[in-house]
Design a protein around this motif. Structure first.
Motif, PDB file in Angstrom:
ATOM      1  N   ALA A  16     -13.779  -4.189 -12.064  1.00 46.75           N
ATOM      2  CA  ALA A  16     -14.517  -5.220 -11.099  1.00 46.75           C
ATOM      3  C   ALA A  16     -13.091  -6.688 -10.525  1.00 46.75           C
ATOM      4  O   ALA A  16     -14.188  -7.192 -10.156  1.00 46.75           O
ATOM      5  CB  ALA A  16     -15.394  -5.482 -11.976  1.00 46.75           C
ATOM      6  N   GLY A  17     -12.352  -6.118 -11.748  1.00 47.97           N
ATOM      7  CA  GLY A  17     -11.179  -7.496 -11.588  1.00 47.97           C
ATOM      8  C   GLY A  17     -10.457  -7.415 -10.350  1.00 47.97           C
ATOM      9  O   GLY A  17      -9.607  -8.626 -10.099  1.00 47.97           O
ATOM     10  N   LEU A  18      -9.989  -6.151  -9.510  1.00 48.66           N
ATOM     11  CA  LEU A  18      -9.317  -5.945  -8.767  1.00 48.66           C
ATOM     12  C   LEU A  18      -9.214  -6.668  -7.507  1.00 48.66           C
ATOM     13  O   LEU A  18     -10.471  -5.980  -7.181  1.00 48.66           O
ATOM     14  CB  LEU A  18      -8.424  -4.400  -8.930  1.00 48.66           C
ATOM     15  CG  LEU A  18      -7.344  -4.294  -8.300  1.00 48.66           C
ATOM     16  CD1 LEU A  18      -6.347  -4.823  -8.936  1.00 48.66           C
ATOM     17  CD2 LEU A  18      -7.377  -3.030  -8.031  1.00 48.66           C
ATOM     18  N   LYS A  19      -8.650  -7.525  -6.733  1.00 44.75           N
ATOM     19  CA  LYS A  19      -9.021  -8.124  -5.672  1.00 44.75           C
ATOM     20  C   LYS A  19      -8.343  -7.300  -4.473  1.00 44.75           C
ATOM     21  O   LYS A  19      -8.884  -7.277  -2.934  1.00 44.75           O
ATOM     22  CB  LYS A  19      -9.485  -9.601  -5.436  1.00 44.75           C
ATOM     23  CG  LYS A  19      -9.789  -9.943  -6.501  1.00 44.75           C
ATOM     24  CD  LYS A  19     -10.281 -11.549  -5.886  1.00 44.75           C
ATOM     25  CE  LYS A  19     -11.260 -11.734  -4.530  1.00 44.75           C
ATOM     26  NZ  LYS A  19     -10.822 -13.474  -4.450  1.00 44.75           N
ATOM     27  N   SER A  20      -7.072  -7.192  -4.702  1.00 41.04           N
ATOM     28  CA  SER A  20      -6.119  -6.878  -3.681  1.00 41.04           C
ATOM     29  C   SER A  20      -4.945  -6.021  -4.436  1.00 41.04           C
ATOM     30  O   SER A  20      -4.284  -6.618  -5.245  1.00 41.04           O
ATOM     31  CB  SER A  20      -5.382  -7.986  -2.747  1.00 41.04           C
ATOM     32  OG  SER A  20      -5.160  -7.617  -1.328  1.00 41.04           O
ATOM     33  N   VAL A  21      -4.325  -4.928  -3.277  1.00 42.46           N
ATOM     34  CA  VAL A  21      -3.317  -4.127  -3.732  1.00 42.46           C
ATOM     35  C   VAL A  21      -2.358  -4.352  -2.538  1.00 42.46           C
ATOM     36  O   VAL A  21      -2.691  -3.759  -1.468  1.00 42.46           O
ATOM     37  CB  VAL A  21      -3.801  -2.767  -4.092  1.00 42.46           C
ATOM     38  CG1 VAL A  21      -1.955  -2.430  -4.959  1.00 42.46           C
ATOM     39  CG2 VAL A  21      -4.309  -2.820  -5.939  1.00 42.46           C
ATOM     40  N   VAL A  22      -1.167  -4.934  -2.184  1.00 45.37           N
ATOM     41  CA  VAL A  22      -0.309  -4.948  -1.282  1.00 45.37           C
ATOM     42  C   VAL A  22       0.778  -3.933  -1.682  1.00 45.37           C
ATOM     43  O   VAL A  22       1.800  -4.584  -2.454  1.00 45.37           O
ATOM     44  CB  VAL A  22      -0.224  -6.220  -1.176  1.00 45.37           C
ATOM     45  CG1 VAL A  22       0.592  -6.958   0.153  1.00 45.37           C
ATOM     46  CG2 VAL A  22      -1.400  -6.433  -0.013  1.00 45.37           C
ATOM     47  N   LEU A  23       1.263  -3.313  -0.629  1.00 43.49           N
ATOM     48  CA  LEU A  23       2.619  -2.685  -0.330  1.00 43.49           C
ATOM     49  C   LEU A  23       3.700  -3.125   0.003  1.00 43.49           C
ATOM     50  O   LEU A  23       3.166  -4.611   1.491  1.00 43.49           O
ATOM     51  CB  LEU A  23       2.803  -1.260   0.139  1.00 43.49           C
ATOM     52  CG  LEU A  23       4.086  -0.606   0.491  1.00 43.49           C
ATOM     53  CD1 LEU A  23       4.521  -0.599  -1.103  1.00 43.49           C
ATOM     54  CD2 LEU A  23       4.136   0.593   0.847  1.00 43.49           C
ATOM     55  N   TYR A  24       4.645  -3.943  -0.112  1.00 39.07           N
ATOM     56  CA  TYR A  24       5.239  -4.582   0.954  1.00 39.07           C
ATOM     57  C   TYR A  24       7.101  -4.311   0.405  1.00 39.07           C
ATOM     58  O   TYR A  24       7.384  -3.786  -1.070  1.00 39.07           O
ATOM     59  CB  TYR A  24       5.606  -6.577  -0.187  1.00 39.07           C
ATOM     60  CG  TYR A  24       5.886  -6.761  -1.240  1.00 39.07           C
ATOM     61  CD1 TYR A  24       7.264  -7.400  -1.599  1.00 39.07           C
ATOM     62  CD2 TYR A  24       4.908  -5.883  -2.461  1.00 39.07           C
ATOM     63  CE1 TYR A  24       7.620  -7.747  -2.795  1.00 39.07           C
ATOM     64  CE2 TYR A  24       5.782  -6.982  -3.738  1.00 39.07           C
ATOM     65  CZ  TYR A  24       7.006  -7.571  -3.775  1.00 39.07           C
ATOM     66  OH  TYR A  24       7.330  -7.680  -4.711  1.00 39.07           O
TER      67      TYR A  24
END
Length: 237
Positions: A16-24
């Motif tokens: 419920a709390g995860l908004k975004s996961v980004v690879l950089y």
């Protein structure tokens, strides 16, 4: 562990709390070296209280045990508020990233580059100081000195790429392309960095190169770039 596996575990840990996961970083830019480069991940959550951190700690620990840096953790508000403090990092992430899950909360970041110059000089000088300190502990052993260079190379290339922004031109995503472009402004030899990269990729071994001489040139070239950036900064002021 691959980034996609981490995403699945983060989703299970904090549905419920995860908004975004980004690879950089290098993996997003296309110059990732398998088994030599790590994966860099930015996680944005609705909150980062203790209960959320506890929920994310198990997948984050497994991720770190696989040889990757722990994910950068932000809330959406804190991410937006950090743009004046971390212009190098957030400009790099904004320009080259891949959304693995959720919203793209990076693309819309507004980054004022007036703080960029100060951070570049601060980071370059700090990393150079630590490079010298670390050399003192190598005992001049060729493998230890070679490891010092290969472990520090990516950081310096990132900072050199950031330095290219001072000249107001488009910055290539791949670090060595940016290095070549910077050398066109500051007139230094990129060969030393290419040799260190070959050591990092294990296409060359420490016994194949004069490591002490290479480190000396590596050090002097970094100093040259710092001096040129410093002169440019003060000229601009």
């Amino acid at each position: 562990m691959k980034p996609e596996k981490l995403v699945e575990e983060l989703k299970q840990a904090c549905p419920a709390g995860l908004k975004s996961v980004v690879l950089y970083g290098s993996a997003a830019a296309g110059d990732h070296v398998d088994k030599k480069s790590d994966y860099n991940i930015l996680v944005v959550a609705k909150d980062l209280g203790l209960s959320t951190l506890d929920a994310l700690s198990k997948p984050a620990s497994k991720w770190a045990q696989a040889g990757n840096p722990a994910p950068l953790m932000f809330t959406e508000d804190r991410l937006a508020q950090a743009t004046d403090v971390f212009p190098i990092e957030l400009l790099d992430i904004k320009e080259c990233h891949k959304v693995l899950y959720g919203e793209d909360l990076v693309e819309g970041l507004e980054i004022d580059t007036k703080n960029l110059r100060l951070e570049i000089e601060h980071e370059l000088r700090g990393k150079l100081i630590r490079l010298r300190q670390s050399y003192l502990l190598t005992g001049r052993k060729p493998k230890a000195v070679a490891d010092l260079m290969t472990q520090s190379l990516s950081t310096f290339l990132v900072l050199f790429r950031a330095s290219l922004r001072l000249f107001g031109e488009d910055v290539p995503q791949k670090k060595f392309q940016a290095l070549e472009a910077l050398a066109g402004h500051l007139e230094f030899d990129v060969a030393v960095f290419k040799t260190v990269q070959e050591l990092k990729e294990a296409t060359k071994k420490p016994k194949d190169v004069p490591v002490g001489e290479l480190f000396s040139t590596y050090l002097k070239t970094i100093e040259c770039v710092i001096d040129a950036v410093d002169a440019y900064i003060h000229k601009g002021e």
